[in-house]
Design a protein around this motif. Structure first.
Motif, mmCIF file in Angstrom:
data_model
loop_
_atom_site.group_PDB
_atom_site.id
_atom_site.type_symbol
_atom_site.label_atom_id
_atom_site.label_comp_id
_atom_site.label_asym_id
_atom_site.label_seq_id
_atom_site.Cartn_x
_atom_site.Cartn_y
_atom_site.Cartn_z
ATOM 1 N N ASP A 1 0.910 14.211 0.194
ATOM 2 C CA ASP A 1 -0.006 13.075 0.173
ATOM 3 C C ASP A 1 0.282 12.202 -1.048
ATOM 4 O O ASP A 1 0.166 12.656 -2.184
ATOM 5 C CB ASP A 1 -1.452 13.590 0.123
ATOM 6 C CG ASP A 1 -2.442 12.462 0.331
ATOM 7 O OD1 ASP A 1 -2.000 11.298 0.426
ATOM 8 O OD2 ASP A 1 -3.648 12.749 0.420
ATOM 9 N N ILE A 2 0.692 10.965 -0.824
ATOM 10 C CA ILE A 2 0.999 10.087 -1.963
ATOM 11 C C ILE A 2 0.014 8.932 -2.048
ATOM 12 O O ILE A 2 0.239 7.958 -2.747
ATOM 13 C CB ILE A 2 2.433 9.525 -1.880
ATOM 14 C CG1 ILE A 2 2.641 8.752 -0.580
ATOM 15 C CG2 ILE A 2 3.462 10.633 -2.014
ATOM 16 C CD1 ILE A 2 3.865 7.847 -0.610
ATOM 17 N N THR A 3 -1.102 9.020 -1.357
ATOM 18 C CA THR A 3 -2.075 7.936 -1.363
ATOM 19 C C THR A 3 -2.610 7.708 -2.774
ATOM 20 O O THR A 3 -3.086 8.648 -3.405
ATOM 21 C CB THR A 3 -3.257 8.265 -0.436
ATOM 22 O OG1 THR A 3 -2.743 8.905 0.726
ATOM 23 C CG2 THR A 3 -4.023 7.030 -0.059
ATOM 24 N N GLY A 4 -2.497 6.485 -3.246
ATOM 25 C CA GLY A 4 -3.142 6.115 -4.504
ATOM 26 C C GLY A 4 -2.447 6.553 -5.781
ATOM 27 O O GLY A 4 -2.999 6.389 -6.863
ATOM 28 N N ILE A 5 -1.245 7.110 -5.714
ATOM 29 C CA ILE A 5 -0.572 7.419 -6.976
ATOM 30 C C ILE A 5 0.247 6.204 -7.424
ATOM 31 O O ILE A 5 0.608 5.356 -6.614
ATOM 32 C CB ILE A 5 0.292 8.712 -6.911
ATOM 33 C CG1 ILE A 5 1.482 8.556 -5.981
ATOM 34 C CG2 ILE A 5 -0.541 9.907 -6.478
ATOM 35 C CD1 ILE A 5 2.405 9.768 -6.004
ATOM 36 N N LEU B 1 0.843 -1.205 0.000
ATOM 37 C CA LEU B 1 0.000 0.000 0.000
ATOM 38 C C LEU B 1 0.873 1.248 0.000
ATOM 39 O O LEU B 1 0.626 2.208 -0.742
ATOM 40 C CB LEU B 1 -0.917 0.009 1.223
ATOM 41 C CG LEU B 1 -2.023 -1.040 1.260
ATOM 42 C CD1 LEU B 1 -2.680 -1.070 2.623
ATOM 43 C CD2 LEU B 1 -3.055 -0.756 0.174
ATOM 44 N N ILE B 2 1.929 1.230 0.831
ATOM 45 C CA ILE B 2 2.783 2.417 0.917
ATOM 46 C C ILE B 2 3.476 2.682 -0.416
ATOM 47 O O ILE B 2 3.585 3.812 -0.861
ATOM 48 C CB ILE B 2 3.834 2.241 2.038
ATOM 49 C CG1 ILE B 2 3.137 2.140 3.401
ATOM 50 C CG2 ILE B 2 4.820 3.398 2.042
ATOM 51 C CD1 ILE B 2 4.073 1.853 4.549
ATOM 52 N N THR B 3 3.939 1.605 -1.083
ATOM 53 C CA THR B 3 4.680 1.806 -2.334
ATOM 54 C C THR B 3 3.776 1.898 -3.548
ATOM 55 O O THR B 3 4.258 2.025 -4.667
ATOM 56 C CB THR B 3 5.684 0.666 -2.553
ATOM 57 O OG1 THR B 3 4.980 -0.572 -2.472
ATOM 58 C CG2 THR B 3 6.773 0.692 -1.501
ATOM 59 N N GLY B 4 2.472 1.814 -3.344
ATOM 60 C CA GLY B 4 1.552 2.062 -4.456
ATOM 61 C C GLY B 4 1.207 0.851 -5.296
ATOM 62 O O GLY B 4 0.456 0.965 -6.258
ATOM 63 N N GLN B 5 1.742 -0.338 -4.952
ATOM 64 C CA GLN B 5 1.374 -1.540 -5.712
ATOM 65 C C GLN B 5 -0.109 -1.864 -5.529
ATOM 66 O O GLN B 5 -0.729 -2.432 -6.408
ATOM 67 C CB GLN B 5 2.208 -2.741 -5.258
ATOM 68 C CG GLN B 5 3.330 -3.112 -6.201
ATOM 69 C CD GLN B 5 4.587 -2.317 -5.920
ATOM 70 O OE1 GLN B 5 4.728 -1.732 -4.867
ATOM 71 N NE2 GLN B 5 5.491 -2.288 -6.884
ATOM 72 N N LEU B 6 -0.624 -1.506 -4.370
ATOM 73 C CA LEU B 6 -2.057 -1.679 -4.126
ATOM 74 C C LEU B 6 -2.638 -0.325 -3.757
ATOM 75 O O LEU B 6 -1.948 0.516 -3.177
ATOM 76 C CB LEU B 6 -2.284 -2.643 -2.961
ATOM 77 C CG LEU B 6 -1.893 -4.109 -3.160
ATOM 78 C CD1 LEU B 6 -2.010 -4.856 -1.843
ATOM 79 C CD2 LEU B 6 -2.787 -4.760 -4.196
ATOM 80 N N ALA B 7 -3.898 -0.132 -4.087
ATOM 81 C CA ALA B 7 -4.549 1.111 -3.685
ATOM 82 C C ALA B 7 -5.304 0.858 -2.380
ATOM 83 O O ALA B 7 -6.033 -0.122 -2.269
ATOM 84 C CB ALA B 7 -5.518 1.562 -4.766
ATOM 85 N N PRO B 8 -5.123 1.711 -1.366
ATOM 86 C CA PRO B 8 -5.802 1.483 -0.095
ATOM 87 C C PRO B 8 -7.303 1.724 -0.211
ATOM 88 O O PRO B 8 -7.753 2.485 -1.070
ATOM 89 C CB PRO B 8 -5.164 2.505 0.844
ATOM 90 C CG PRO B 8 -4.575 3.541 -0.030
ATOM 91 C CD PRO B 8 -4.259 2.888 -1.344
#
Lengths: 298, 319, 249
Positions: C64-68, C46-53
């Motif tokens: 904010d880097i959530t979901g990029i 989730l942190i590295t963006g492989q999955l979207a939270p």
């Protein structure tokens, strides 16, 4: 019908019904492809060739049995079995040796079979097209809104749901179906509990090919049986499986419906390039859902 | 680093010698052999262009022939239907193929690997079907024959030289791309797309660009075909041809740069000679493919290179 | 440097991560521990963006880097190495690291320069610092498991990260290899000033290197604190009751 002034409502409905009965055959063939794809992760390209062989076998069996009603039913039973037998021989003889290898090699192997089967059909049956009659009880047509609707198409409309139910029963209610599902998710696990995964794959492969043969036998009375049938059907079933979602039987059904209907409408509106319409449908679906409409159930 | 300039020079000298041989060769060959050689150059370029996508990019480019046929048809239609000078046709063909790759690529690179292959076959077949059925424009099944190729390259020998020069130039450009940062990263994407993304590579964009490069050179090969053959027909876009090219890459060795060229030469020669004895060419092709899968998955050149390396450096075989 | 707040991830009704929080200062080495299935790897993905939270926020350097997408996160200086060996196995060791360096230098769409002459110094330096210089021209797929794991870290260094996330850096290693990796991680932290976030089952290693420890259980983060505080925490001991991970180490 303002948009299409020269097409009456009745003709439209009739075309829709014909499209639906064609959908039946597409569904049967596509569900076989989908089954193999779901468990073995292989889009079996030779599936189209097996369909073609099914049709030619049906012709041969029906003519050998005198061409009558009995011949038709015999062909309908024996041709798919013949195809299943061929696929069993191929799977046990060659294909199963590749399960441990790179995935691409399995895929290329089905390519090789497409090439070989294509020419084998030409060798055995020659380059002429063949045709086969439906049994007398299924010849002729009904009246639907003043237009003739062939009895054979009605027969197809009945067969479709039967096959769908049978498949559903096979995959959800039988032991082999459950094992196959488990093997698709985690083959090491299934092997670890003492099941011979190789044979599970073989059964799935053979059942998938049986469906291709069944589709071929069913389609035989409705069209000329020719070389090149394999290419047409494989593209169609690919599209159907892509719309429906990988390895999902209901997806295959939904995909076949969308394909059959857009194709039928396309033929009404723009016959020369009717083929474009299903593609538009597929591309639209993929834009919205890159993995197909339904989730992979495996 | 150790890829020293010395090996570069050695390679260059070998390449120059090879090209020199092919330049004098036509003086000793029959007309048919010259034609056959030119066809091998064309097909070799086509196979190498596929390998850019398949071997270096690891993408399931299963319907590469479409870009070839599209380039060939573009050339043919420009030459027959417009009064524009000949070179326009030869410039537009690769551009048209590049555009088609962009279109098909935009749809396909969003999909998973298997879907990519399956949908590309489907889309390619759509292009084939349109060309096949659009009789008034493309002459459908009949194809277009007697295409007025510019005089300078019309004769057998000059077509040979034209094909040779174009092939050499294209190979040089493609080699440059393979050895460029893009090429390096593209190979990284092939080996491990997930990891590539984790080092900051936009995988889909790379795949799209890779497809366009492959498609463009396939278009060049297509217009070469028009020069060599003087006609086009829908089979150029048919799926069987795509398989044939795929087999060329595999046969020659799809992890080597020149392998597909070898593979193309072998397949074209085989087709010519098998064609004398039987009309069942596809069955031969299918059997060749099966034999390759079982006995020589690295291809002829790949096999030789592996053997050569393991002899020079026994440690290579470990692991 | 990194703040994770009430992060959740729902896989078809299964809450793999269910309210995880984490905070990291520059220069720290932080370990995430927890029983198998606690959601450590999912948290990293989730942190590295492989999955979207499903919900929650991730802030890196205040942004904010959530979901990029993952490649965009990497370019901001947050890189990872993997639990299973995840390398480019047909490329040489040198090329493996070079890919990352070229990508960081934004040469990804450079079609016509000669890659052999590019990023050579930096790549060699990285290989030297991790001790892979001798194998620079071997095909990476033929390396031993331990060397591949080191290469794995070297690839991440090619991105010149500020924060390095390592998913079980010593999984499947022999004691000697573990020792090598441990000293490498110390070196990265002490000499290069790298901030490191890692998860690990080997408790000796965790307590040997981590400045702080975060404990996860059933997708939740139950505590984050100094190793000594965590060691005596009641909740942590409960989390591991029945779980055999601590003894395992």
């Amino acid at each position: 019908m303002d948009l299409l002034p020269n097409i009456s409502l009745a003709a439209f409905c009739q075309q829709l019904l014909v499209g639906l009965s064609r959908t039946t055959i597409l569904f049967i063939v596509a569900s076989g492809l989908s089954l193999v794809l779901g468990v073995l992760r292989i889009p079996n390209v030779a599936h189209g060739s097996l369909y073609m062989i099914g049709a030619f076998l049906a012709y041969t069996i029906a003519s050998a049995a005198g061409g009558g009603t009995f011949g038709f039913w015999l062909a309908l039973v024996l041709a798919p079995l013949g195809v299943a037998l061929i696929s069993l021989a191929v799977e046990r003889g060659l294909f199963c040796r590749l399960y441990e290898r790179e995935h691409l090699m399995l895929l290329l192997f089905t390519f090789a079979f497409t090439l070989v089967f294509g020419d084998l059909v030409k060798l055995v049956w020659g380059s002429d097209f063949r045709s086969m009659n439906a049994p007398t009880s299924l010849q002729g047509s009904f009246d639907v809104l003043g237009f003739p609707f062939p009895k054979y198409n009605l027969f197809l409309l009945i067969i479709g749901p039967i096959v769908a139910l049978g498949l559903w029963w096979l995959t959800n209610k039988t032991k082999i179906g459950k094992i196959a599902k488990a093997a698709a998710v985690d083959r090491e696990m299934v092997a670890a509990v003492g099941i011979n995964v190789s044979w599970v794959f073989a059964s799935v492969f053979v059942i998938g090919c049986f469906l291709a043969g069944l589709g071929g036998a069913l389609v035989a009375p409705t069209q000329n049986i020719t070389q090149g049938m394999d290419h047409g059907i494989i593209i169609e079933t690919f599209l159907i499986v892509i719309i429906g979602g990988l390895g999902n039987i209901w997806g295959a059904l939904l995909g076949a419906l969308i394909f059959g209907l857009t194709d039928a409408i396309g033929i009404l509106i723009f016959p020369q390039f009717a083929i474009v319409f299903p593609y538009v449908a597929v591309i639209t679906v993929l834009m919205l859902r890159p993995k197909g409409l339904l989730k992979s159930v495996w | 680093m150790s890829a020293s300039p010395k090996t570069d020079w050695k390679k260059l000298i070998w390449a120059l010698m090879g090209v020199a041989v092919f330049f004098v060769l036509p003086n000793f060959l029959s007309r048919f052999s010259i034609y056959l050689m030119a066809l091998i150059f064309t097909t070799g370029l086509l196979a190498t262009s596929l390998n850019m996508v398949l071997g270096y990019g690891g993408m399931y480019q299963f319907h590469h022939a479409v870009f070839y046929g599209f380039g060939a048809y573009t050339t043919a239609l420009f030459l027959t239907k417009t009064g524009l000078p000949g070179w326009v046709a030869f410039v537009c063909a690769p551009l048209a193929s590049a555009l088609l790759s962009l279109l098909i690529g935009l749809i396909c690179v969003r999909l998973s690997k298997l879907y990519f292959g399956m949908f590309q076959i489907s889309l390619g077949s759509l292009v084939w079907a349109i060309i096949y059925r659009w009789y008034s424009f493309t002459h459908g099944d009949d194809g277009i024959h007697g295409i007025p190729v510019p005089d300078l390259i019309a004769s057998g020998k000059s077509a040979y030289y034209f094909a040779l020069i174009v092939l050499v130039v294209c190979l040089m450009i493609m080699y440059r791309i393979v050895e460029s940062p893009f090429g390096r990263i593209f190979q990284g994407v092939r080996d491990n797309p997930e990891r590539s993304e984790a080092v900051g590579v936009n995988v889909r964009k790379h795949q799209l660009v890779g497809m366009i490069i492959g498609g463009t050179f396939a278009g060049v090969a297509g217009s070469l075909f028009v020069v060599v053959e003087g006609s086009v027909f829908p089979d150029l876009l048919f799926w069987t041809l795509s398989l044939e090219i795929l087999i060329m890459c595999l046969l020659g060795g799809w992890f080597t740069f020149l392998g597909p060229l070898f593979g193309a030469a072998i397949i074209v020669l085989l087709r010519t000679f098998v064609g004398i004895y039987t009309e069942y060419w596809t069955i031969v092709l299918g059997i060749v493919l099966m034999l390759l899968i079982f006995f020589l998955p690295e291809g002829v050149l790949g096999y030789i290179i592996t053997r050569y390396r393991s002899r020079r450096n026994p440690k290579f075989q470990e692991g | 440097m990194l703040q994770v707040k009430s992060l959740t991830k729902n896989f078809d009704g299964f809450m793999a991560v269910n309210g995880a929080g984490l905070s990291l200062e520059k220069g720290q080495v932080i370990a995430v521990i927890g029983p198998n299935g606690a959601g450590k790897t999912t948290l990293f993905n989730l942190i590295t963006g492989q999955l979207a939270p499903t919900s929650g926020t991730i802030r890196f350097k205040g942004e904010d880097i959530t979901g990029i997408p993952p490649y965009a996160i990497v370019r901001k200086g947050l890189c990872r190495s993997y639990q299973v060996v995840n390398i480019f196995n047909r490329l040489t060791v040198f090329e493996n690291v070079q890919v990352a360096v070229l990508s960081r230098r934004k040469h990804t769409f450079n079609l016509f320069s000669n890659a052999r002459r590019m990023a050579v110094n930096e790549t060699s330096r990285i290989l030297e610092s991790v001790g892979l210089k001798d194998m620079a021209h071997s095909i990476s797929g033929s390396l031993s498991h331990g060397d591949q794991k080191v290469l794995e870290i070297a690839i991440s260094l090619g991105n010149r990260p500020e924060l390095l996330i390592m998913d079980e850096p010593t999984a499947g290693m022999s004691p000697e290899e573990t020792e090598v990796t441990l000293s490498l991680m110390k070196k990265l932290s002490d000499e290069m000033g790298l901030t490191i976030l890692f998860c690990e089952h080997d408790m000796n290693m965790v307590f040997a290197i981590a400045h702080e420890i975060m404990v996860m259980q059933q997708g939740k983060s139950i505590i984050q604190g100094k190793p000594d505080a965590v060691r005596v925490d009641k909740q942590v001991q409960e989390a591991y009751l029945g779980g055999d991970d601590i003894c395992y180490a």
